[in-house]
Design an enzyme around this catalytic site. Structure first.
Site, PDB file in Angstrom:
ATOM      1  N   ASN A  37       0.569  -1.215  -0.014  1.00 14.43           N
ATOM      2  CA  ASN A  37       0.153   0.081  -0.176  1.00 14.43           C
ATOM      3  C   ASN A  37       0.883   1.208  -0.196  1.00 14.43           C
ATOM      4  OD1 ASN A  37      -1.800   2.140   0.503  1.00 14.43           O
ATOM      5  ND2 ASN A  37      -2.656   1.087   2.318  1.00 14.43           N
ATOM      6  N   ARG A  39      -2.921  -2.080  -3.242  1.00 16.77           N
ATOM      7  CA  ARG A  39      -4.017  -1.379  -2.892  1.00 16.77           C
ATOM      8  C   ARG A  39      -4.066  -0.416  -3.636  1.00 16.77           C
ATOM      9  NH1 ARG A  39      -6.100   1.880   2.600  1.00 16.77           N
ATOM     10  NH2 ARG A  39      -8.416   2.144   1.490  1.00 16.77           N
ATOM     11  N   HIS A  53     -13.164   2.818   0.079  1.00 21.73           N
ATOM     12  CA  HIS A  53     -13.201   2.038   1.230  1.00 21.73           C
ATOM     13  C   HIS A  53     -13.916   0.613   0.816  1.00 21.73           C
ATOM     14  CE1 HIS A  53     -13.175   5.382   4.426  1.00 21.73           C
ATOM     15  NE2 HIS A  53     -11.927   5.050   4.335  1.00 21.73           N
ATOM     16  N   HIS A  62     -17.910   1.985   8.088  1.00 23.46           N
ATOM     17  CA  HIS A  62     -16.509   1.872   8.356  1.00 23.46           C
ATOM     18  C   HIS A  62     -15.958   3.390   8.977  1.00 23.46           C
ATOM     19  CE1 HIS A  62     -12.134   1.457   6.808  1.00 23.46           C
ATOM     20  NE2 HIS A  62     -12.180   2.655   7.134  1.00 23.46           N
ATOM     21  N   LEU A  63     -15.946   3.407  10.447  1.00 26.33           N
ATOM     22  CA  LEU A  63     -15.815   4.773  10.874  1.00 26.33           C
ATOM     23  C   LEU A  63     -14.369   4.701  11.348  1.00 26.33           C
ATOM     24  CD1 LEU A  63     -19.180   4.695  12.883  1.00 26.33           C
ATOM     25  CD2 LEU A  63     -18.617   5.619  10.513  1.00 26.33           C
ATOM     26  N   GLY A  64     -13.522   5.757  10.831  1.00 29.15           N
ATOM     27  CA  GLY A  64     -12.164   5.731  11.238  1.00 29.15           C
ATOM     28  C   GLY A  64     -11.738   7.218  11.081  1.00 29.15           C
ATOM     29  N   ARG A 113     -12.449  15.917   7.729  1.00 28.03           N
ATOM     30  CA  ARG A 113     -13.246  16.266   6.493  1.00 28.03           C
ATOM     31  C   ARG A 113     -14.637  16.607   6.891  1.00 28.03           C
ATOM     32  NH1 ARG A 113     -11.782  10.864   3.411  1.00 28.03           N
ATOM     33  NH2 ARG A 113      -9.714  10.938   3.582  1.00 28.03           N
ATOM     34  N   ARG A 158     -10.872  10.069  20.265  1.00 27.60           N
ATOM     35  CA  ARG A 158     -10.650   9.739  21.493  1.00 27.60           C
ATOM     36  C   ARG A 158     -10.392  11.321  22.270  1.00 27.60           C
ATOM     37  NH1 ARG A 158      -6.083   5.219  19.999  1.00 27.60           N
ATOM     38  NH2 ARG A 158      -5.977   6.884  18.257  1.00 27.60           N
ATOM     39  N   GLY A 162     -11.206   2.094  13.131  1.00 26.20           N
ATOM     40  CA  GLY A 162     -10.800   2.740  14.197  1.00 26.20           C
ATOM     41  C   GLY A 162     -11.829   3.173  15.335  1.00 26.20           C
ATOM     42  N   GLU A 181      -8.328  -5.278   5.465  1.00 24.03           N
ATOM     43  CA  GLU A 181      -8.292  -4.588   3.980  1.00 24.03           C
ATOM     44  C   GLU A 181      -7.116  -5.661   3.354  1.00 24.03           C
ATOM     45  OE1 GLU A 181      -8.672  -1.080   5.362  1.00 24.03           O
ATOM     46  OE2 GLU A 181      -9.572  -0.309   3.626  1.00 24.03           O
TER      47      GLU A 181
HETATM   48  P1  AMP Z   1      -8.563   4.679  11.418  1.00 22.66           P
HETATM   49  O1  AMP Z   1      -8.584   5.562  10.551  1.00 22.66           O
HETATM   50  O2  AMP Z   1      -9.417   3.335  11.117  1.00 22.66           O
HETATM   51  O3  AMP Z   1      -7.016   4.146  11.853  1.00 22.66           O
HETATM   52  O4  AMP Z   1      -9.274   5.061  12.960  1.00 22.66           O
HETATM   53  C1  AMP Z   1      -8.774   6.449  13.397  1.00 22.66           C
HETATM   54  C2  AMP Z   1      -9.874   6.831  14.402  1.00 22.66           C
HETATM   55  O5  AMP Z   1     -10.266   5.725  15.435  1.00 22.66           O
HETATM   56  C3  AMP Z   1      -9.432   7.993  15.427  1.00 22.66           C
HETATM   57  O6  AMP Z   1     -10.535   9.006  15.348  1.00 22.66           O
HETATM   58  C4  AMP Z   1      -9.329   7.357  16.594  1.00 22.66           C
HETATM   59  O7  AMP Z   1      -9.590   8.301  17.925  1.00 22.66           O
HETATM   60  C5  AMP Z   1     -10.317   6.263  16.745  1.00 22.66           C
HETATM   61  N1  AMP Z   1      -9.805   5.181  17.687  1.00 22.66           N
HETATM   62  C6  AMP Z   1      -8.801   4.202  17.563  1.00 22.66           C
HETATM   63  N2  AMP Z   1      -8.740   3.384  18.556  1.00 22.66           N
HETATM   64  C7  AMP Z   1      -9.689   4.044  19.441  1.00 22.66           C
HETATM   65  C8  AMP Z   1     -10.178   3.403  20.734  1.00 22.66           C
HETATM   66  N3  AMP Z   1      -9.550   2.767  21.377  1.00 22.66           N
HETATM   67  N4  AMP Z   1     -11.419   4.171  21.213  1.00 22.66           N
HETATM   68  C9  AMP Z   1     -11.938   5.200  20.556  1.00 22.66           C
HETATM   69  N5  AMP Z   1     -11.618   5.556  19.339  1.00 22.66           N
HETATM   70  C10 AMP Z   1     -10.589   5.003  18.607  1.00 22.66           C
END
Ligand code: AMP
Length: 396
Positions: free
Chosen positions: A7, A90, A179, A205-207, A238, A282, A328, A383
């Site tokens: 990737n 990817r 995604h 998919h919430l990250g 965003r 967080r 995440g 992924e």
């Molecule tokens: P990603 O893009 O999938 O890596 O997700 C990043 C997001 O996941 C960020 O907003 C982090 O705050 C959230 N995140 C990761 N670990 C945790 C956790 N243990 N508790 C709450 N939010 C988390």
């Protein structure tokens, strides 16, 4: 067969080496600060991590170092490059033509180059990564797995924007969705957990970037991201969807260019923009706990938009069998899952907080309240494994 998954980002290159006999990860790692002052982190399950600075002038230097490490007598996991049977890449955007995972030859690279204009951030590094890997591993097949290709089943009514049709014909302005590899993976897992091959599934998919996809029987029918990953629900930095006039109005009032407006909506908005605290969920939750009103508002907005999309997809599919959380926030944050699922009992969505709030990180779980009509699931996404599997299936 062993499959290497790559990737490539603008200054990074992530890799994972899979043994497809059993799906295990033999080694994985990350090259960072490519073109600056390179750093590599190399991990093998059950062994100490290796981290070192390195000369990483470009993607070719990075992949050469990765291959040397993979074959290193002490740090490696294979004895020679020839053990790698195929490489899976990817690629965020496959445009309208690359609608399924494909072996990448000259024609495919040419096509990817032709769509860089609609994928300016992720296109060039992905192409450079593929070219670098092909040059150092010319004897194996290289497969592109595209985030957009899961949406090849979405109907025109859901992907054509209601703007003059000629603009679609001229510039290919349409909704593509992103995604897709993650949504495809967790949707398949959900159908497996439900024992239902025709299930109506909404995957969240919430990250840092977030998208929501509706699928019927493992085929996408709609998704929240569009022409770019900017559309849809609010994200870390965003904005997600806003009235388009807001953009032109800001440009006029602030005297900023189109590029500056794009940057404002891409990197200064979302959780960061509203809370003023952080793009990381967080940090925003901690600030909210300390009484920060804007942090609380940022979380309220996030949850509000996610609920609206879920509701609209239930209407679109005339029902839903499973609601899935991943990435995440989706995998790790029971509080956000609880906020999203609150007051959705009318739609059949109710969760058991005894399970939901106590769920350890990275756990696959059914958090449905006993008797609820819709199953709510937490499924860690993978992924890279999906890319390895597509690659293996294409070349075996
Ligand atoms: P990603 O893009 O999938 O890596 O997700 C990043 C997001 O996941 C960020 O907003 C982090 O705050 C959230 N995140 C990761 N670990 C945790 C956790 N243990 N508790 C709450 N939010 C988390």
């Amino acid at each position: 067969m062993k499959v290497l998954v790559v990737n490539a980002g603008s200054s990074s290159l992530k890799y994972q080496l899979f043994d497809m006999e059993n799906g295990s990860v033999l080694a994985k790692g990350l090259c960072e600060r490519i073109g600056i002052d390179g750093v590599i982190t190399h991990k093998r399950p059950g062994k100490e991590n290796y981290k070192s600075s390195a000369e990483l002038g470009d993607h070719k230097a990075a992949i050469t170092l990765v291959l040397n490490l993979l074959c290193d007598p002490e740090l490696g996991v294979i004895s020679s490059i020839s053990e790698i049977g195929a490489v899976g890449h990817r690629v965020a955007h496959g445009g309208e033509r690359l609608r399924a995972s494909s072996v990448i030859g000259d024609a495919e690279i040419e096509y990817l180059e032709s769509i860089v204009e609609i994928n300016p951030l992720h296109g060039p590094p992905a192409i450079s990564g593929i070219k670098a890997c092909k040059s150092v591993m010319p004897n194996v097949k290289h497969v592109g797995v595209f985030d957009t290709s899961y949406y090849s089943t979405v109907e025109e009514k859901a992907y054509i924007y209601p703007i003059p049709y000629e603009l679609y014909e001229k510039y290919k302005i349409r909704r593509y969705g992103f995604h897709g590899t993650s949504h495809r993976f967790v949707c398949a897992k959900a159908m497996e957990m439900l024992g239902n091959k025709d299930a109506k599934v909404i995957t969240c998919h919430l990250g840092n970037g977030s998208s929501i996809t509706a699928s019927v029987g493992g085929k996408a029918v709609d998704t929240s991201m569009g022409f770019t990953p900017q559309e849809g629900v609010p994200m870390g930095t965003r904005s997600g969807s806003v009235d388009p006039t807001v953009v032109t109005y800001i440009m006029k009032k602030e005297g900023i260019t189109a590029d500056e407006a794009e940057k404002l909506l891409n990197s200064k908005s979302g959780l960061l923009g509203v809370s003023g605290v952080s793009s990381d969920c967080r940090d925003v939750l901690i600030a909210q706990g300390e009484g920060n009103k804007r942090a609380a508002l940022a979380m309220d907005i996030l949850v509000h938009y996610i609920k609206k999309i879920i509701g609209s997809y239930i209407a679109e599919m005339n029902g839903v069998d499973a609601l899935v959380f991943t990435a995440g926030i989706g995998e790790n944050d029971g509080i956000v899952r609880d906020l999203i699922c609150k007051d959705m009992s009318y739609l059949g969505i109710e969760i058991d907080n005894d399970i939901n709030l106590k769920l350890p990180r990275g756990t696959q779980a059914d958090i449905t309240k006993a008797g609820a009509k819709v199953r709510t699931l937490v499924i860690p996404t993978d992924e890279e494994y999906m890319i390895a599997l597509d690659t293996f299936n294409l070349v075996k």
